[in-house]
Motif scaffolding. Structure first.
Motif, PDB file in Angstrom:
ATOM      1  N   HIS C 123       0.845  -1.199   0.000  1.00 22.44           N
ATOM      2  CA  HIS C 123       0.000   0.000   0.000  1.00 22.44           C
ATOM      3  C   HIS C 123       0.881   1.251   0.000  1.00 22.44           C
ATOM      4  CE1 HIS C 123      -3.116   2.850   1.089  1.00 22.44           C
ATOM      5  NE2 HIS C 123      -3.995   1.910   0.782  1.00 22.44           N
ATOM      6  N   PRO C 124       0.540   2.244  -0.841  1.00 18.22           N
ATOM      7  CA  PRO C 124       1.392   3.446  -0.902  1.00 18.22           C
ATOM      8  C   PRO C 124       1.512   4.170   0.436  1.00 18.22           C
ATOM      9  CG  PRO C 124      -0.643   3.721  -2.166  1.00 18.22           C
ATOM     10  CD  PRO C 124      -0.541   2.280  -1.829  1.00 18.22           C
ATOM     11  N   LEU C 125       0.500   4.010   1.296  1.00 17.73           N
ATOM     12  CA  LEU C 125       0.537   4.713   2.577  1.00 17.73           C
ATOM     13  C   LEU C 125       1.711   4.253   3.432  1.00 17.73           C
ATOM     14  CD1 LEU C 125      -1.097   6.826   3.981  1.00 17.73           C
ATOM     15  CD2 LEU C 125      -2.433   5.040   5.085  1.00 17.73           C
ATOM     16  N   THR C 126       2.074   2.966   3.326  1.00 19.71           N
ATOM     17  CA  THR C 126       3.204   2.446   4.105  1.00 19.71           C
ATOM     18  C   THR C 126       4.469   3.228   3.777  1.00 19.71           C
ATOM     19  OG1 THR C 126       2.193   0.282   3.976  1.00 19.71           O
ATOM     20  CG2 THR C 126       4.477   0.369   4.670  1.00 19.71           C
ATOM     21  N   ASP C 127       4.678   3.423   2.461  1.00 22.59           N
ATOM     22  CA  ASP C 127       5.858   4.161   2.033  1.00 22.59           C
ATOM     23  C   ASP C 127       5.817   5.587   2.575  1.00 22.59           C
ATOM     24  OD1 ASP C 127       8.255   3.987   0.414  1.00 22.59           O
ATOM     25  OD2 ASP C 127       7.296   5.634  -0.694  1.00 22.59           O
ATOM     26  N   THR C 128       4.617   6.194   2.519  1.00 18.35           N
ATOM     27  CA  THR C 128       4.472   7.555   3.041  1.00 18.35           C
ATOM     28  C   THR C 128       4.868   7.614   4.498  1.00 18.35           C
ATOM     29  OG1 THR C 128       2.573   7.718   1.585  1.00 18.35           O
ATOM     30  CG2 THR C 128       2.887   9.499   3.166  1.00 18.35           C
ATOM     31  N   TYR C 129       4.301   6.685   5.282  1.00 21.24           N
ATOM     32  CA  TYR C 129       4.583   6.703   6.716  1.00 21.24           C
ATOM     33  C   TYR C 129       6.070   6.497   6.982  1.00 21.24           C
ATOM     34  CZ  TYR C 129      -0.308   6.650   8.216  1.00 21.24           C
ATOM     35  OH  TYR C 129      -1.594   6.982   8.473  1.00 21.24           O
ATOM     36  N   LEU C 130       6.675   5.530   6.259  1.00 19.73           N
ATOM     37  CA  LEU C 130       8.058   5.173   6.593  1.00 19.73           C
ATOM     38  C   LEU C 130       9.053   6.228   6.122  1.00 19.73           C
ATOM     39  CD1 LEU C 130       8.185   1.332   6.005  1.00 19.73           C
ATOM     40  CD2 LEU C 130       8.098   2.590   8.142  1.00 19.73           C
ATOM     41  N   HIS C 131       8.806   6.823   4.936  1.00 19.50           N
ATOM     42  CA  HIS C 131       9.815   7.740   4.393  1.00 19.50           C
ATOM     43  C   HIS C 131       9.415   9.203   4.568  1.00 19.50           C
ATOM     44  CE1 HIS C 131      12.076   4.419   2.881  1.00 19.50           C
ATOM     45  NE2 HIS C 131      10.966   3.919   2.328  1.00 19.50           N
ATOM     46  N   GLU C 135      10.789  13.263   6.848  1.00 22.12           N
ATOM     47  CA  GLU C 135      10.914  14.670   6.450  1.00 22.12           C
ATOM     48  C   GLU C 135       9.880  15.543   7.155  1.00 22.12           C
ATOM     49  OE1 GLU C 135      10.665  14.710   2.172  1.00 22.12           O
ATOM     50  OE2 GLU C 135      12.036  12.998   2.113  1.00 22.12           O
ATOM     51  N   ASP C 136       8.638  15.017   7.261  1.00 18.85           N
ATOM     52  CA  ASP C 136       7.564  15.809   7.873  1.00 18.85           C
ATOM     53  C   ASP C 136       7.836  16.055   9.346  1.00 18.85           C
ATOM     54  OD1 ASP C 136       6.302  15.795   5.528  1.00 18.85           O
ATOM     55  OD2 ASP C 136       4.678  14.435   6.091  1.00 18.85           O
ATOM     56  N   ILE C 137       8.188  14.973  10.035  1.00 21.83           N
ATOM     57  CA  ILE C 137       8.240  15.037  11.488  1.00 21.83           C
ATOM     58  C   ILE C 137       9.657  14.853  12.003  1.00 21.83           C
ATOM     59  CG2 ILE C 137       7.313  13.986  13.593  1.00 21.83           C
ATOM     60  CD1 ILE C 137       4.904  13.114  11.949  1.00 21.83           C
ATOM     61  N   GLY C 138      10.416  13.979  11.352  1.00 23.19           N
ATOM     62  CA  GLY C 138      11.802  13.802  11.733  1.00 23.19           C
ATOM     63  C   GLY C 138      12.014  13.043  13.015  1.00 23.19           C
ATOM     64  N   ILE C 139      11.122  12.062  13.284  1.00 20.11           N
ATOM     65  CA  ILE C 139      11.278  11.238  14.480  1.00 20.11           C
ATOM     66  C   ILE C 139      11.662   9.829  14.038  1.00 20.11           C
ATOM     67  CG2 ILE C 139       9.887  10.045  16.197  1.00 20.11           C
ATOM     68  CD1 ILE C 139       8.569  12.620  16.829  1.00 20.11           C
ATOM     69  N   PRO C 140      12.736   9.252  14.598  1.00 17.65           N
ATOM     70  CA  PRO C 140      13.174   7.939  14.122  1.00 17.65           C
ATOM     71  C   PRO C 140      12.108   6.853  14.288  1.00 17.65           C
ATOM     72  CG  PRO C 140      14.847   8.943  15.498  1.00 17.65           C
ATOM     73  CD  PRO C 140      13.638   9.806  15.600  1.00 17.65           C
ATOM     74  N   ASN C 141      11.354   6.875  15.411  1.00 19.35           N
ATOM     75  CA  ASN C 141      10.384   5.816  15.648  1.00 19.35           C
ATOM     76  C   ASN C 141       9.080   6.156  14.915  1.00 19.35           C
ATOM     77  OD1 ASN C 141       8.805   3.783  16.545  1.00 19.35           O
ATOM     78  ND2 ASN C 141       8.970   4.284  18.722  1.00 19.35           N
ATOM     79  N   THR C 142       8.864   5.488  13.792  1.00 18.14           N
ATOM     80  CA  THR C 142       7.680   5.797  12.985  1.00 18.14           C
ATOM     81  C   THR C 142       6.388   5.496  13.742  1.00 18.14           C
ATOM     82  OG1 THR C 142       9.014   4.998  11.172  1.00 18.14           O
ATOM     83  CG2 THR C 142       6.747   5.505  10.681  1.00 18.14           C
ATOM     84  N   VAL C 143       6.443   4.495  14.632  1.00 23.14           N
ATOM     85  CA  VAL C 143       5.235   4.144  15.376  1.00 23.14           C
ATOM     86  C   VAL C 143       4.717   5.363  16.134  1.00 23.14           C
ATOM     87  CG1 VAL C 143       4.301   2.671  17.172  1.00 23.14           C
ATOM     88  CG2 VAL C 143       5.964   1.765  15.588  1.00 23.14           C
ATOM     89  N   PRO C 292       7.601  23.760  10.846  1.00 26.25           N
ATOM     90  CA  PRO C 292       6.631  22.670  10.990  1.00 26.25           C
ATOM     91  C   PRO C 292       7.172  21.482  11.777  1.00 26.25           C
ATOM     92  CG  PRO C 292       6.658  23.462   8.733  1.00 26.25           C
ATOM     93  CD  PRO C 292       7.753  24.174   9.456  1.00 26.25           C
ATOM     94  N   ALA C 293       8.439  21.090  11.527  1.00 32.47           N
ATOM     95  CA  ALA C 293       8.985  19.932  12.217  1.00 32.47           C
ATOM     96  C   ALA C 293       9.051  20.182  13.727  1.00 32.47           C
ATOM     97  CB  ALA C 293      10.365  19.590  11.672  1.00 32.47           C
ATOM     98  N   ALA C 294       9.487  21.399  14.109  1.00 28.67           N
ATOM     99  CA  ALA C 294       9.553  21.730  15.535  1.00 28.67           C
ATOM    100  C   ALA C 294       8.158  21.700  16.144  1.00 28.67           C
ATOM    101  CB  ALA C 294      10.193  23.092  15.732  1.00 28.67           C
ATOM    102  N   GLY C 295       7.168  22.203  15.373  1.00 34.19           N
ATOM    103  CA  GLY C 295       5.793  22.165  15.846  1.00 34.19           C
ATOM    104  C   GLY C 295       5.336  20.742  16.077  1.00 34.19           C
ATOM    105  N   GLN C 296       5.677  19.841  15.128  1.00 34.12           N
ATOM    106  CA  GLN C 296       5.312  18.433  15.292  1.00 34.12           C
ATOM    107  C   GLN C 296       5.932  17.847  16.560  1.00 34.12           C
ATOM    108  OE1 GLN C 296       3.354  16.417  13.684  1.00 34.12           O
ATOM    109  NE2 GLN C 296       2.810  17.608  11.876  1.00 34.12           N
ATOM    110  N   HIS C 297       7.238  18.166  16.789  1.00 30.74           N
ATOM    111  CA  HIS C 297       7.912  17.642  17.979  1.00 30.74           C
ATOM    112  C   HIS C 297       7.174  18.081  19.241  1.00 30.74           C
ATOM    113  CE1 HIS C 297      11.681  15.827  16.492  1.00 30.74           C
ATOM    114  NE2 HIS C 297      11.427  16.566  15.444  1.00 30.74           N
ATOM    115  N   LEU C 298       6.865  19.383  19.296  1.00 29.25           N
ATOM    116  CA  LEU C 298       6.203  19.927  20.483  1.00 29.25           C
ATOM    117  C   LEU C 298       4.834  19.279  20.667  1.00 29.25           C
ATOM    118  CD1 LEU C 298       6.304  21.971  22.733  1.00 29.25           C
ATOM    119  CD2 LEU C 298       5.308  23.665  21.200  1.00 29.25           C
TER     120      LEU C 298
END
Lengths: 108, 104, 329
Positions: C123-131, C135-143, C292-298
């Protein structure tokens, strides 16, 4: 070598499991389950090294912790409750006369 | 490096031996109090030696720290659990096995 | 046959044997203990499947909290299972065999173990989530990214379930319950066990520190709000069990606990509302910061803390409500 340690752990888990199944009584079971718990801590640690994923070790720490909490809870919450001797006698009676006693209780 | 590897293998083998013998003891000893000894061996000697053996082959220091934390945790909780269990069993009147009694 | 398969098969055999024994035992304390063992083995299987976050939750909830709650519940009722007459066993056996058979039949539709072209993998969504998430969030643990950000609304729903459970237990056993039923249990501590007291007091700071580590390290490794909350609760439960409920309630008064239950949920909702006020959509953390990435982290940090607060408060409250009652046999 790590595979051998893994095998030893699995064998020990089965032995502890046998003691947990056989009992007799509450304390033997708690003892066996506590030992099984520490073996799972080792299992997770060894599995981390076997499959090259040492971040499994965080989970090992958690297992060691919850295992201790569970043992304390078992001791605390069952301690004053009912008499161990009664329980043992009960277990024995169950094992000796399982089915006939069942029907008798049903009629009563 | 080879010295470390050999030491690690020796420690792991000793730990595995303690763990299995404790497991056999848990199954074969005659009563609860003797079985506490068997289970205690696997928690202290067995777990300690295996974790030490793993410590000698850690890829990074973070892993080593986690192993040490597990070791500390087990070293504190294992004996405490054994002691508390035996104490509670004694208080609840679990009988002690003497030479010649039937196994229980 | 590889080592991996062999280990999996032995664990499965242990699991089946445990399940059969649990169903055979009529002493319920023992059955509760064996179900804790069942959770441990399940958690080991999750570890082998690389589902480390799930293994974390399974161990924390299955062994730590649900055992304690089961035992606490049993302490209030009979601890022996009533005997089921043989005639009434038949329908149960029929249902069990039917349900089991259906599951086995359905399992044939599952993709092979580790298969690379299962629907999930393709499913294309898997690729989106993993890769894309890197870039969007920058957190190693995708879960964590999926749980707290992409599917933040689902997680809010889960938290709502936990909240509802806590409120339900409080309504039945808490301050709203009939005052006669809410009598104190006289003796609830292990003060005779000096070694246990000393060791538990020594361990407490490490347990709480570990819970904080799990909470804040969830971005990088296994862990997160749910697990941290349960570990906090396990720490308080241990304290209550060893030092007595009165002492534990001096440390964390019940009123504070009751206030913390809705606080976490409101914090979670509040983050979403602030996002809307800042011009984004509900739970769109990008708006929280200019980057945006900093916002996601917060945002993820706030949401995870909110989850941790509510879960810890609910679990601790449920335990205290159970333990505060006298057995009514």
């Amino acid at each position: 070598m790590i595979v051998a340690v893994m095998a030893a752990l699995l064998v020990t888990m089965v032995l502890a499991l046998a003691r947990a199944f056989v009992g007799p009584g509450r304390y033997n079971r708690i003892l066996a389950i506590n030992m099984f718990g520490t073996k799972t801590v080792l299992f997770v640690a060894v599995a981390g090294f076997l499959f090259g994923r040492p971040e499994f070790l965080d989970i090992g720490i958690l297992y060691a912790l919850v295992n201790f909490v569970a043992v304390v809870a078992v001791l605390r919450l069952t301690h004053y409750d009912d008499d161990l001797a009664d329980d043992l006698a009960d277990d024995l009676a169950d094992d000796l006369a399982d089915e006939p006693a069942t029907d008798g209780e049903d009629r009563a | 490096m080879i010295v470390l590897d050999i030491a690690s293998v020796v420690l792991l083998a000793a730990g595995a031996l303690f763990v299995v013998s404790g497991g056999v003891g848990l199954l074969r000893f005659p009563d609860f109090y003797t079985r506490v000894h068997a289970a205690g061996i696997t928690d202290s000697a067995g777990a300690g030696l295996i974790l030490l053996g793993l410590l000698l082959r850690t890829p990074s220091w973070e892993t080593g720290v986690r192993l040490l934390v597990i070791m500390l945790f087990l070293a504190l909780t294992g004996p405490t659990a054994s002691y508390v269990l035996a104490f509670a069993a004694r208080r609840d009147g679990v009988p002690i096995w003497r030479e010649g009694d039937p196994r229980r | 046959m590889t080592v991996f398969t062999l280990i999996n098969i032995s664990l499965l055999a242990i699991l089946v044997a445990t399940a059969l024994t649990v169903s055979r035992l009529r002493a319920l304390y023992e059955a509760a203990m064996l179900s804790a063992l069942f959770s441990l083995v399940t958690a080991c299987l999750f570890v082998l499947l690389d589902a480390v976050d799930v293994a974390f939750t399974e161990a924390a909830v299955g062994v730590g909290i649900s055992t304690v709650l089961l035992l606490g519940g049993l302490a209030l009722t009979r601890s022996r299972e009533a005997v089921t007459p043989r005639r009434r066993r038949l329908p149960g056996a029929a249902v069990a065999i039917l349900a089991g058979g259906t599951l086995v039949y359905a399992s044939q539709d599952l993709p092979a173990f580790g298969s690379a072209d299962s629907p999930v993998q393709r499913h294309p969504l898997t690729d989106t989530y993993l890769h894309q998430s890197q870039e969007d969030i920058g957190i190693p643990n995708t879960v964590t990214s999926v749980l707290a950000s992409y599917r933040g609304l689902d997680t809010l729903g889960e938290l709502l379930v936990v909240f509802t459970a806590g409120v339900a237990v409080l309504a039945l056993l808490g301050p709203l319950a009939h005052p006669v039923d809410a009598r104190r249990r006289d003796d609830l501590d292990l003060v005779d066990y000096r070694v246990l007291r000393v060791i538990s007091a020594m361990l407490m700071p490490f347990i709480l520190l570990f819970a904080l580590y799990v909470l804040f390290h969830g971005d990088f490794g296994p862990g997160g709000g749910f697990q941290a909350g349960v570990i906090f609760a396990a720490g308080f439960v241990l304290y209550g069990l060893v030092f007595g409920l009165d002492k534990a309630q001096q440390v964390v008064p019940r009123v504070v606990l009751w206030a913390l239950i809705p606080f976490g949920l409101l914090l979670y909702l509040g983050v979403g509302v602030v996002n809307m006020l800042l011009g984004g959509s509900f739970l769109d953390y990008d708006t929280l910061s200019s980057d945006p990435a900093a916002g996601q982290h917060l945002g993820i940090l706030l949401v995870e803390s909110a989850i941790g607060i509510t879960v810890a408060a609910v679990m601790t409250t449920v335990f205290f409500s159970f333990a505060n009652r006298r057995a009514t046999r």
